[in-house]
Design a protein around this motif. Structure first.
Motif, PDB file in Angstrom:
ATOM      1  N   PHE A 131       0.894  -1.198  -0.077  1.00  0.00           N
ATOM      2  CA  PHE A 131      -0.002  -0.275  -0.133  1.00  0.00           C
ATOM      3  C   PHE A 131       0.852   1.192   0.110  1.00  0.00           C
ATOM      4  O   PHE A 131       0.609   1.934  -0.949  1.00  0.00           O
ATOM      5  N   ILE A 132       1.740   1.179   1.043  1.00  0.00           N
ATOM      6  CA  ILE A 132       2.772   2.515   1.080  1.00  0.00           C
ATOM      7  C   ILE A 132       3.515   2.846  -0.025  1.00  0.00           C
ATOM      8  O   ILE A 132       3.650   3.873  -0.524  1.00  0.00           O
ATOM      9  N   SER A 133       4.228   1.562  -0.581  1.00  0.00           N
ATOM     10  CA  SER A 133       5.046   2.154  -1.865  1.00  0.00           C
ATOM     11  C   SER A 133       4.148   2.388  -3.269  1.00  0.00           C
ATOM     12  O   SER A 133       4.705   3.101  -3.713  1.00  0.00           O
ATOM     13  N   ARG A 134       2.790   1.845  -3.301  1.00  0.00           N
ATOM     14  CA  ARG A 134       2.148   2.063  -4.528  1.00  0.00           C
ATOM     15  C   ARG A 134       1.723   3.679  -4.213  1.00  0.00           C
ATOM     16  O   ARG A 134       1.752   4.527  -5.301  1.00  0.00           O
ATOM     17  N   LYS A 135       1.566   4.200  -2.954  1.00  0.00           N
ATOM     18  CA  LYS A 135       1.263   5.490  -2.710  1.00  0.00           C
ATOM     19  C   LYS A 135       2.292   6.447  -3.131  1.00  0.00           C
ATOM     20  O   LYS A 135       2.204   7.423  -3.755  1.00  0.00           O
ATOM     21  N   ILE A 136       3.589   6.010  -2.443  1.00  0.00           N
ATOM     22  CA  ILE A 136       4.589   6.932  -2.604  1.00  0.00           C
ATOM     23  C   ILE A 136       4.986   7.067  -4.080  1.00  0.00           C
ATOM     24  O   ILE A 136       5.270   8.117  -4.751  1.00  0.00           O
ATOM     25  N   MET A 137       4.722   5.815  -4.895  1.00  0.00           N
ATOM     26  CA  MET A 137       5.316   5.859  -6.216  1.00  0.00           C
ATOM     27  C   MET A 137       4.161   6.522  -7.118  1.00  0.00           C
ATOM     28  O   MET A 137       4.187   6.395  -8.494  1.00  0.00           O
ATOM     29  N   LYS A 138       2.978   6.907  -6.558  1.00  0.00           N
ATOM     30  CA  LYS A 138       1.904   7.237  -7.356  1.00  0.00           C
ATOM     31  C   LYS A 138       1.266   6.450  -8.228  1.00  0.00           C
ATOM     32  O   LYS A 138       1.150   6.874  -9.286  1.00  0.00           O
ATOM     33  N   ARG A 139       1.047   5.140  -7.958  1.00  0.00           N
ATOM     34  CA  ARG A 139       0.652   4.161  -8.747  1.00  0.00           C
ATOM     35  C   ARG A 139      -0.840   3.637  -8.066  1.00  0.00           C
ATOM     36  O   ARG A 139      -1.055   4.179  -7.152  1.00  0.00           O
ATOM     37  N   SER A 140      -1.343   3.099  -9.162  1.00  0.00           N
ATOM     38  CA  SER A 140      -2.713   2.597  -8.667  1.00  0.00           C
ATOM     39  C   SER A 140      -2.860   1.759  -7.466  1.00  0.00           C
ATOM     40  O   SER A 140      -1.664   0.858  -7.145  1.00  0.00           O
ATOM     41  N   ASN A 141      -3.918   1.838  -6.545  1.00  0.00           N
ATOM     42  CA  ASN A 141      -3.713   0.671  -5.652  1.00  0.00           C
ATOM     43  C   ASN A 141      -4.122  -0.646  -6.173  1.00  0.00           C
ATOM     44  O   ASN A 141      -5.110  -1.013  -6.747  1.00  0.00           O
ATOM     45  N   THR A 142      -3.254  -1.737  -5.639  1.00  0.00           N
ATOM     46  CA  THR A 142      -3.425  -3.141  -6.212  1.00  0.00           C
ATOM     47  C   THR A 142      -3.912  -4.037  -5.050  1.00  0.00           C
ATOM     48  O   THR A 142      -3.719  -5.314  -5.169  1.00  0.00           O
ATOM     49  N   LEU A 143      -4.145  -3.395  -3.947  1.00  0.00           N
ATOM     50  CA  LEU A 143      -4.133  -4.594  -2.643  1.00  0.00           C
ATOM     51  C   LEU A 143      -5.271  -5.364  -3.190  1.00  0.00           C
ATOM     52  O   LEU A 143      -5.347  -6.797  -2.672  1.00  0.00           O
ATOM     53  N   PHE A 153      10.234  -2.939  -9.360  1.00  0.00           N
ATOM     54  CA  PHE A 153      10.101  -3.400 -10.786  1.00  0.00           C
ATOM     55  C   PHE A 153       8.794  -3.254 -11.611  1.00  0.00           C
ATOM     56  O   PHE A 153       8.564  -3.652 -12.633  1.00  0.00           O
ATOM     57  N   GLY A 154       7.912  -2.686 -10.720  1.00  0.00           N
ATOM     58  CA  GLY A 154       6.537  -2.385 -11.462  1.00  0.00           C
ATOM     59  C   GLY A 154       5.229  -2.855 -10.804  1.00  0.00           C
ATOM     60  O   GLY A 154       4.468  -2.734 -11.344  1.00  0.00           O
ATOM     61  N   GLY A 155       5.270  -3.806  -9.628  1.00  0.00           N
ATOM     62  CA  GLY A 155       4.395  -4.478  -9.187  1.00  0.00           C
ATOM     63  C   GLY A 155       3.973  -5.852  -9.738  1.00  0.00           C
ATOM     64  O   GLY A 155       4.783  -6.380 -10.525  1.00  0.00           O
ATOM     65  N   ILE A 156       2.689  -6.159  -9.602  1.00  0.00           N
ATOM     66  CA  ILE A 156       2.424  -7.541  -9.787  1.00  0.00           C
ATOM     67  C   ILE A 156       2.540  -7.817 -11.265  1.00  0.00           C
ATOM     68  O   ILE A 156       2.281  -7.036 -12.114  1.00  0.00           O
ATOM     69  N   GLY A 157       3.222  -9.058 -11.682  1.00  0.00           N
ATOM     70  CA  GLY A 157       3.274  -9.258 -13.031  1.00  0.00           C
ATOM     71  C   GLY A 157       4.563  -8.807 -13.532  1.00  0.00           C
ATOM     72  O   GLY A 157       4.940  -9.253 -14.681  1.00  0.00           O
ATOM     73  N   GLN A 158       5.388  -7.753 -12.930  1.00  0.00           N
ATOM     74  CA  GLN A 158       6.619  -7.259 -13.566  1.00  0.00           C
ATOM     75  C   GLN A 158       7.788  -7.666 -12.636  1.00  0.00           C
ATOM     76  O   GLN A 158       8.881  -7.564 -13.142  1.00  0.00           O
ATOM     77  N   ASN A 159       7.564  -8.545 -11.450  1.00  0.00           N
ATOM     78  CA  ASN A 159       8.686  -8.750 -10.835  1.00  0.00           C
ATOM     79  C   ASN A 159       9.231 -10.057 -11.438  1.00  0.00           C
ATOM     80  O   ASN A 159       8.882 -10.875 -12.251  1.00  0.00           O
TER      81      ASN A 159
END
Lengths: 342, 252
Positions: free
Chosen positions: A65-77, A117-123
C-alpha cells in the motif's frame, strides 16, 4: 500491411479472446490451496506460527500500500497478491524466528523485489523467495535454528532445537554412509509425510502441500508440468547419487522446501515460462540446481536458490522456446537475415 | 573573472553532476570492494584522490609533449608512478590501512576514474583547471564511498568508524582518546546487524539505491539520468574523444 483493413470499424485491439479469470480469483485459489499447510503449521508448531503468518501478511500488505502510494501508482491491494506473498514468506521461516525480522523480509519481498520493478506481473523473481534469501543471508543463525514439531505441546521444555532431516542427509552423503540411513538419526518416513519433523512453518507437512497442489491443478491454476518435472528431476538425481537407495531418495523428496517450492513458488506466473517446452526446461534446471546444492553445497537446502536462478533465466528460456508465427520460415544459419527480409 | 567562475564549476561538477561513481558509474570495483567499512572507504577515497590530483597535473602539463597515439600507455605510466609513491607512503605511515585495503591500493593504477579524467579532461585542459577537476572528482569519489560505507557498515556490521585507529595512527598514538569506532548494537539485546549489507549483494543494492538518489537529485536540476542511453547521453559526452572521432572536422 494495407490501410483498408486497419480502417474497418470492426477492428479492435487485442486480446480478442477474454477469460473470466482474474488475478484476484487466481490469488484466492492459491490462498485456499495454502490453507491445509497453514492448519498443519498451527498444529505442528503452535499458535506462534499463526502470529508469524499474520505479521508477515500485514507487513506485506502495508508495504504494498505504502509503496504504491509513494510511487503514485494505482492501488493493487485488491488483487490479493501481497497476501499470497505474505503467506509464502511466513511459510519459509522457522517458528523460532525473532518477530522483528519479519518486516525486513516483507520489505525486501514487496518493495525491492516487486514494486521497484513495477508491481504484480513485473517482478523478475519470486518476491517471497527474495524475502527468505535476504533473511537467510543476513541472519543465518536465526534462520537455521529449528524447532521440532509438536515440541510446543510439552510443558517441561520450551523448545527443542534439532537438525533438519536435510542436514542429516547431507552429512550422510558427504561422509559416504548413505547405507546407514535406517539408523535412528532420521524421523520415520510417515512422520516426514505428516510433518512431524523440524523445518520451516509451511514446508514440513507434505500431505497438506500435496492437497493444495492437487486443488490448484484441478482448478487449472497451475499446470502440473513444473511441480512434476522439478520433483522428478530431483528424484532422478538423488536416486543416481545414492546408487539406487530408495529410502534416501524418498527422504530427499519429502524434506526441505522441495514440495512447497515446486508447487507454490516455482509456478508463480510472472516468473515461469509460458509454454510447456519452456516450463520443462525451467523445471529441470530447478531440479538440477537443487540436487547439486543439496549434495555438494555448503548449505543443506537449495530449493530457494535454484528457483531464483531459474527465474532469472526465464527470459532466455522464453526466447529459446518462442513459437513460430503462422507461415514463418525457420531461419537458416547462413543468410538468415536476407530470408527474413524477403 | 570568467575563468574563476569556470574553475568553480570544474570543481563542483565532480561532487554531484558528474560524480564519478554515481553519475558516470566509473570505479565500480573499488567502490563495491572497499565500502564495507567506513575507515577503508575514507582511506581508499583519499589515496585515489591524491593520485588523481597529481596525475591530472602532470598529464595536463605534458599534454603537448605526449604523442596522441601512445597517450594511454603514457598516462598509465604516470598514474602508476604516483600509485607506487602513495602505496609506499601508506605502507610506511598507516600500515594497518595498507593491510585492510590489500590489493585495491595498487589497483588504483587501473582505476577508471583516474584514467577517465586523464583522457577526458587533463589531456586537453590547462594545469590549474585539471588540478581543480581532479580535486572535485576525488572529493566526489570519496563522498560517494563514504555514503555507501556509512549505510553498509552501520546496517551490515552494526558499527561506525570501526578500527578508526588504522587511519588516526597517522597522527600519533591514542588520538581522540583512542577512539576506535562506535558499536550501534551494543545495548540491543535482540536486534542484530544484517550481514547482507557487508556481502557483495548488499553492496550492489546500496549502490543501486544511491545511483537512483543521485538521478533524482540531478533530475531536479534538469539533467539526464545515468541510464544506458548510448554515448551521447553520457554526462561526459561534451569532451569525450570517442564521440569526437565521429565528427573529425570538429576537432583540430
Amino acid at each position: 500491411m494495407s490501410d483498408t483493413v486497419l480502417n474497418k470499424p470492426t477492428v479492435s485491439a487485442s486480446p480478442h479472446i477474454r477469460s473470466s479469470e482474474t488475478s484476484t480469483g487466481i490469488m484466492l485459489d492459491v490462498i485456499i490451496a495454502l490453507i491445509p499447510a497453514f492448519i498443519a503449521a498451527i498444529c505442528l508448531f503452535g499458535p506462534k506460527s499463526a502470529a508469524i503468518t499474520a505479521i508477515s501478511i500485514i507487513c506485506c500488505v502495508l508495504f504494498e500500500f505504502i509503496s504504491r502510494k509513494i510511487m503514485k501508482r494505482s492501488n493493487t491491494l485488491s488483487d490479493l497478491s501481497a497476501i499470497v506473498t505474505g503467506i509464502l514468506l511466513a511459510f519459509n521461516l522457522p517458528v523460532s524466528i525473532p518477530l522483528w525480522m519479519i518486516p525486513i523480509g516483507a520489505f525486501f519481498a514487496i518493495v525491492v523485489a516487486k514494486q521497484f520493478f513495477g508491481g504484480i506481473g513485473q517482478n523478475f523473481v519470486n518476491p517471497a523467495l527474495i524475502g527468505r534469501i535476504v533473511l537467510m543471508v543476513s541472519f543465518p543463525g536465526a534462520m537455521s535454528s529449528w524447532t521440532n514439531a509438536l515440541a510446543w505441546h510439552r510443558d517441561d521444555i520450551d523448545t527443542v532445537s534439532s537438525a533438519t532431516p536435510l542436514a542429516t542427509l547431507s552429512e550422510l552423503f558427504k561422509s559416504r554412509t548413505i547405507d546407514s540411513i535406517d539408523a535412528s538419526s532420521l524421523p520415520a518416513l510417515q512422520s516426514m509425510f505428516f510433518g512431524h519433523r523440524a523445518g520451516c512453518l509451511g514446508e514440513v507437512c507434505a500431505i497438506a502441500l500435496i492437497l493444495g497442489g492437487i486443488y490448484l491443478i484441478a482448478r487449472r491454476v497451475i499446470s502440473p508440468a513444473i511441480p512434476a518435472v522439478f520433483i522428478g528431476t530431483v528424484a532422478v538425481f538423488m536416486f543416481i547419487a545414492s546408487k539406487g537407495n530408495i529410502y534416501f531418495t524418498l527422504y530427499e523428496l519429502l524434506s526441505g522446501g522441495l514440495l512447497l517450492g515446486a508447487i507454490f513458488m516455482a509456478t508463480d506466473y510472472a516468473t515461469c515460462p509460458i509454454r510447456l517446452k519452456g516450463k520443462i526446461i525451467y523445471a529441470v534446471g530447478c531440479g538440477i540446481i537443487t540436487a547439486a546444492i543439496r549434495l555438494f553445497g555448503s548449505l543443506p537446502e537449495g530449493v530457494s536458490f535454484s528457483i531464483i536462478i531459474m527465474n532469472i533465466l526465464v527470459p532466455h528460456i522464453e526466447r529459446l522456446t518462442a513459437p513460430r508465427a503462422f507461415g514463418e520460415v525457420k531461419e537458416k544459419k547462413s543468410g538468415s537475415k536476407e530470408a527474413k527480409q524477403a | 573573472m570568467a575563468e574563476k567562475k569556470s574553475l568553480g564549476k570544474e570543481f563542483t561538477k565532480g561532487l554531484l553532476i558528474e560524480n564519478p561513481v554515481l553519475r558516470l558509474v566509473l570505479g565500480t570495483c573499488p567502490t563495491l570492494a572497499t565500502s564495507t567499512s567506513m575507515v577503508n572507504a575514507i582511506g581508499m577515497g583519499i589515496s585515489a584522490s591524491i593520485v588523481l590530483v597529481l596525475s591530472n597535473i602532470v598529464i595536463s602539463a605534458l599534454r603537448k609533449v605526449i604523442p596522441q597515439k601512445v597517450r594511454i600507455p603514457a598516462y598509465v605510466v604516470i598514474i602508476a608512478s604516483f600509485v607506487t609513491i602513495v602505496q609506499m607512503l601508506v605502507k610506511a605511515f598507516v600500515p594497518a590501512l595498507d593491510k585492510t585495503l590489500g590489493i585495491y591500493l595498487p589497483l588504483i593504477v587501473v582505476n577508471c576514474i583516474i584514467l577517465g579524467r586523464a583522457e577526458a579532461f587533463a589531456g586537453k585542459n590547462p594545469v590549474i583547471a585539471s588540478a581543480v577537476d581532479g580535486l572535485g572528482m576525488g572529493i566526489g569519489f570519496t563522498a560517494a564511498l563514504f555514503c555507501m560505507s556509512l549505510i553498509r557498515e552501520s546496517l551490515g556490521a552494526g558499527t561506525m568508524f570501526a578500527d578508526a585507529q588504522n587511519i588516526l595512527s597517522l597522527f600519533g598514538d591514542n588520538v581522540l582518546n583512542g577512539f576506535n569506532g562506535i558499536n550501534l548494537f551494543e545495548n540491543a539485546v535482540h536486534l542484530q546487524p544484517m550481514t547482507l549489507f557487508i556481502l557483495p549483494a548488499g553492496g550492489f543494492f546500496v549502490f543501486g539505491l544511491l545511483i537512483a538518489l543521485a538521478n533524482k537529485l540531478s533530475a531536479k536540476k534538469g539533467l539526464p539520468k545515468a541510464e544506458l542511453h548510448g554515448c551521447e547521453h553520457c554526462p561526459m559526452a561534451s569532451n569525450c574523444s570517442k564521440l569526437a572521432e565521429g565528427k573529425e572536422e570538429a576537432t583540430v
